[in-house]
Design an enzyme around this catalytic site. Structure first.
Site, short mmCIF file in Angstrom:
data_model
loop_
_atom_site.label_atom_id
_atom_site.label_comp_id
_atom_site.label_asym_id
_atom_site.label_seq_id
_atom_site.Cartn_x
_atom_site.Cartn_y
_atom_site.Cartn_z
N ASP A 48 15.10 -63.49 -43.77
CA ASP A 48 15.07 -63.15 -45.19
C ASP A 48 13.91 -62.18 -45.46
O ASP A 48 13.84 -61.14 -44.86
CB ASP A 48 14.99 -64.45 -46.01
CG ASP A 48 15.17 -64.25 -47.50
OD1 ASP A 48 16.32 -64.13 -47.95
OD2 ASP A 48 14.14 -64.22 -48.20
N HIS A 104 22.94 -69.07 -45.19
CA HIS A 104 21.83 -68.13 -45.17
C HIS A 104 20.64 -68.64 -44.35
O HIS A 104 19.96 -67.86 -43.69
CB HIS A 104 21.37 -67.86 -46.61
CG HIS A 104 20.15 -67.01 -46.71
ND1 HIS A 104 20.09 -65.72 -46.20
CD2 HIS A 104 18.93 -67.26 -47.26
CE1 HIS A 104 18.88 -65.21 -46.44
NE2 HIS A 104 18.16 -66.13 -47.08
#
Length: 308
Positions: free
Chosen positions: A122, A289
């Site tokens: 991320d 994610h």
């Protein structure tokens, strides 16, 4: 690096110490910014960088297994966790990925590692991207987890992305607006961001309490907003300059993404990264994610093979 730097610093909480118990805490000053984290294992050095809105504890399942063959450094990015949160400045450059990457290269040098592998998830992956461009002498190989480059994201915005990445546009609003709204219910906002893919209740393997402790302060909220403001301004300037000069990542690059995540559903990650790196390969992981927490087994296997 002297021994005092490697002692648990003032930011280390008793709850944090319950994770990565074989790792040693540190607080290291890098050009006036405190960088907090933990280090453990032995062998070739690997730097692990977390994403928003987390801390280095995002690697709690991955780091111990990599530490069997590597010296693993898991650090909080500036503005996150127990690392320093300096003023942003009018152009947001204090939270640009160039500054955040320089922090981590400086940290690794203080730890005695002038050359190392870097792995980011991320926001941490965006820092690794910049680090590989700005510090090719230091980054031996790099891995980016569940992102495509910031420049590509902004160049291909559509309704689906706007809904999935709503915080990208909310957090960039003028200073005071997102900070005030998030500050009114910080744990509600944190739960909204993490609850889709992670357990957000207390438990022996949950880092939720630590994420909440580090997220809820006004200083942390402001710093995280500045991270996103920098991404939409100074970072795009730097990325655009690199594109105009034809600069691409030269070290080996591993690209991992979640099969069920937005990146995996929306992009062809390897095709996108082909425009940004000379030598890239990768694969999907059976996760959303949060690869290092949702599926640490597949994540470790892919990283261990890449790191050698």
């Amino acid at each position: 690096m002297n021994g005092a730097d490697r002692l648990p610093g003032p930011g280390t909480s008793s709850a944090e110490s319950a994770f990565l118990t074989e790792f040693q805490g540190f607080d290291v000053d890098v050009d006036g910014v405190r960088i907090h984290g933990r280090v453990g294992g032995s062998g070739p050095p690997v730097l692990l960088l977390h994403g928003f809105p987390q801390t280095h504890l995002a690697w709690r399942y991955v780091a111990p297994r990599l530490a069997r063959d590597h010296t693993v450094v898991a650090a909080d990015l500036r503005g996150y966790g127990d690392s320093g949160k300096p003023p942003a400045g009018p152009d947001h450059s204090a939270y640009g990925k160039r500054a955040m990457a320089a922090d981590q290269v400086g940290l690794m040098a203080r730890l005695g590692f002038d050359r190392f592998a870097a792995v980011g998830h991320d926001r941490g992956a965006r820092v690794v991207h910049r680090m590989a461009l700005d510090h090719p002498h230091a980054v031996e190989r790099a891995a980016v987890l569940d992102i495509v480059p910031t420049r590509h994201v902004y160049a291909t915005v559509d309704r689906a992305l706007g809904e999935a990445y709503f915080h990208w546009f909310f957090l960039t609003q003028p200073a005071g607006l997102p900070e005030t709204l998030i500050g009114g219910a910080p744990e509600f906002f944190l739960h909204r961001l993490l609850g889709g893919g992670l357990a957000t209740t207390a438990g022996p393997s949950s880092a939720w309490a630590e994420y909440a402790r580090c997220f809820r302060t006004p200083e942390a909220i402001a710093a995280m907003c500045e991270d996103y403001r920098a991404a939409a301004t100074i970072d795009l300037e730097h990325d655009g300059a690199d594109a105009a000069a034809g600069q691409r990542i030269t070290c080996p690059l591993l690209v991992l993404w979640g099969k069920q995540g937005f990146v995996g559903r929306t992009y062809d990650p390897l095709a996108v990264w082909h425009e940004y790196a000379h030598n890239r390969h990768g694969t999907a992981v059976d996760a959303g994610h949060f690869l290092p927490e949702e599926n640490p087994d597949e994540t470790v296997v892919a990283l261990a093979e890449f790191l050698g």
